[in-house]
Design a protein around this motif. Structure first.
Motif, PDB file in Angstrom:
ATOM      1  N   TYR A  34      90.688   4.514  48.549  1.00  0.00           N
ATOM      2  CA  TYR A  34      89.163   4.608  48.663  1.00  0.00           C
ATOM      3  C   TYR A  34      88.539   4.330  47.416  1.00  0.00           C
ATOM      4  O   TYR A  34      88.911   4.658  46.212  1.00  0.00           O
ATOM      5  CB  TYR A  34      89.024   6.034  49.201  1.00  0.00           C
ATOM      6  CG  TYR A  34      89.743   6.512  50.336  1.00  0.00           C
ATOM      7  CD1 TYR A  34      89.669   5.779  51.326  1.00  0.00           C
ATOM      8  CD2 TYR A  34      90.905   7.516  50.095  1.00  0.00           C
ATOM      9  CE1 TYR A  34      90.342   6.066  52.542  1.00  0.00           C
ATOM     10  CE2 TYR A  34      91.671   7.762  51.207  1.00  0.00           C
ATOM     11  CZ  TYR A  34      91.326   7.061  52.456  1.00  0.00           C
ATOM     12  OH  TYR A  34      92.344   7.438  53.352  1.00  0.00           O
ATOM     13  N   ASP A  55      81.863  -3.527  43.315  1.00  0.00           N
ATOM     14  CA  ASP A  55      83.052  -3.471  44.133  1.00  0.00           C
ATOM     15  C   ASP A  55      84.155  -4.309  43.576  1.00  0.00           C
ATOM     16  O   ASP A  55      83.931  -5.449  43.508  1.00  0.00           O
ATOM     17  CB  ASP A  55      82.786  -3.614  45.483  1.00  0.00           C
ATOM     18  CG  ASP A  55      83.976  -3.218  46.581  1.00  0.00           C
ATOM     19  OD1 ASP A  55      85.094  -3.708  46.276  1.00  0.00           O
ATOM     20  OD2 ASP A  55      83.477  -2.742  47.571  1.00  0.00           O
ATOM     21  N   SER A  59      84.314   4.125  52.347  1.00  0.00           N
ATOM     22  CA  SER A  59      85.047   3.971  51.009  1.00  0.00           C
ATOM     23  C   SER A  59      86.497   3.339  51.309  1.00  0.00           C
ATOM     24  O   SER A  59      86.814   2.951  50.210  1.00  0.00           O
ATOM     25  CB  SER A  59      85.035   5.125  50.194  1.00  0.00           C
ATOM     26  OG  SER A  59      85.879   5.999  50.907  1.00  0.00           O
ATOM     27  N   VAL A 105      85.199   8.067  54.964  1.00  0.00           N
ATOM     28  CA  VAL A 105      85.850   6.984  54.152  1.00  0.00           C
ATOM     29  C   VAL A 105      85.899   5.776  55.193  1.00  0.00           C
ATOM     30  O   VAL A 105      86.427   4.548  54.686  1.00  0.00           O
ATOM     31  CB  VAL A 105      87.260   7.528  53.699  1.00  0.00           C
ATOM     32  CG1 VAL A 105      87.286   8.582  52.746  1.00  0.00           C
ATOM     33  CG2 VAL A 105      88.175   7.834  54.928  1.00  0.00           C
ATOM     34  N   GLY A 143      84.838   4.720  45.537  1.00  0.00           N
ATOM     35  CA  GLY A 143      83.511   5.394  45.495  1.00  0.00           C
ATOM     36  C   GLY A 143      83.552   6.432  46.388  1.00  0.00           C
ATOM     37  O   GLY A 143      84.412   7.042  46.842  1.00  0.00           O
TER      38      GLY A 143
END
Length: 297
Positions: free
Chosen positions: A184, A240, A261, A114, A186
């Protein structure tokens, strides 16, 4: 009746031994601990062909902690995300010139992939558990994972860090106190130490040094947002929501993990909207958290 008592005694003794085998807190001094981070204030190339550099965003809510005791064999028991393998532990001990034996117990809450420093935090905690000096740990982590975050430093967010070299490029003041609400977006993305496909941020560093020197959180947030936008434009993901979400939240700006992420939205302390976490969930983020970072934590 006597037979039942003996049988119960044997089973109770066996249960106690099993619990002792996996209980680290009271039986394995000393402990090593390292905090994680939550993406980066800045990350990119130092010039078009220069090294990858970053300014990490410290997050004391995320950590790895390790305990060690002598043992004739090498054992590693992990509670939580297992960011370090048995082989990596062996390589770390070898580089630190420590015996490749012992029982290690680790607990961690840093998710992998992440952009929160899971592997570096784990390695630093393990190194500290065997008494390694912090000055050894940067090169030791680089040796094991080929790229590292500056989590072994006393002020990890007070330096521009060359992550593929495990070196301080420049020191600056720690950013001022800020409140971050994040999550986070994705799937996890593991860091590739050979990956240098990042935008040039050399033009942002002069502004960064001045903004941290004056403690100007608004300018710091603008610079972080520009660095994040450049990475998203270059690396994706194409949908995003972070930039638009920062605007809807009324945030000063946002940060992202440049290889991960994590997404974080920057506020002056006390100015996070009451519905911020709901807005993040509605935008598709998960693992929502909030924390305070900066020079006064």
């Amino acid at each position: 009746m006597m037979h039942m008592r003996k049988d119960f005694s044997r089973r109770f003794s066996k249960t106690v031994q099993m619990h002792k085998q996996y209980e680290p807190l009271r039986t394995l001094p000393p402990a090593g601990k390292a905090f994680g981070h939550f993406g980066e204030w800045l990350q990119g190339r130092l010039g078009a062909g220069g090294p990858v550099v970053l300014v990490t965003l410290r997050c004391d809510k995320l950590f790895a902690q390790a305990w060690h005791e002598p043992s004739p064999t090498l054992q590693l028991n992990v509670s939580g995300p297992a960011a370090v393998s048995h082989l990596q532990l062996r390589l770390l001990l070898r580089y630190l010139d420590r015996p490749e034996t012992g029982r290690f117990v680790m607990s961690a809450n840093v998710p992998q992939g992440v952009g929160a420093g899971a592997s570096t935090a784990a390695l630093v905690a393990l190194g500290r558990a065997v008494g390694a000096d912090d000055t050894q740990l940067a090169t030791a982590c680089l040796h094991v994972e080929k790229a590292s975050d500056p989590l072994m430093l006393s002020r990890p967010d007070g330096v521009v860090w060359a992550s593929r070299l495990a070196q301080v490029y420049r020191c600056h003041k720690t950013p001022p106190k800020a409140e971050i609400v994040g999550g986070y977006f994705g799937s996890p993305i593991r860091t590739d130490a050979q990956d240098d496909h990042f935008a040039d941020i050399s033009d942002l560093l002069a502004g960064w040094e001045n903004a941290t020197e004056t403690g100007n959180l608004a300018v710091i947030a603008q610079l972080a947002t520009e660095a994040a936008n450049r990475t998203t434009l270059l690396r994706g993901p194409s949908k995003d929501p972070s930039a638009a979400l920062a605007h809807r939240l009324g945030a000063l700006g946002y940060v992202r993990a440049h290889t991960g992420s994590a997404r974080g939205f920057i506020f002056a302390p006390g100015y996070v909207p009451t519905n911020a976490q709901t807005m993040l969930r509605d935008a598709g983020l998960h693992g929502i958290t909030n924390f305070v970072t900066g020079s006064t934590i």
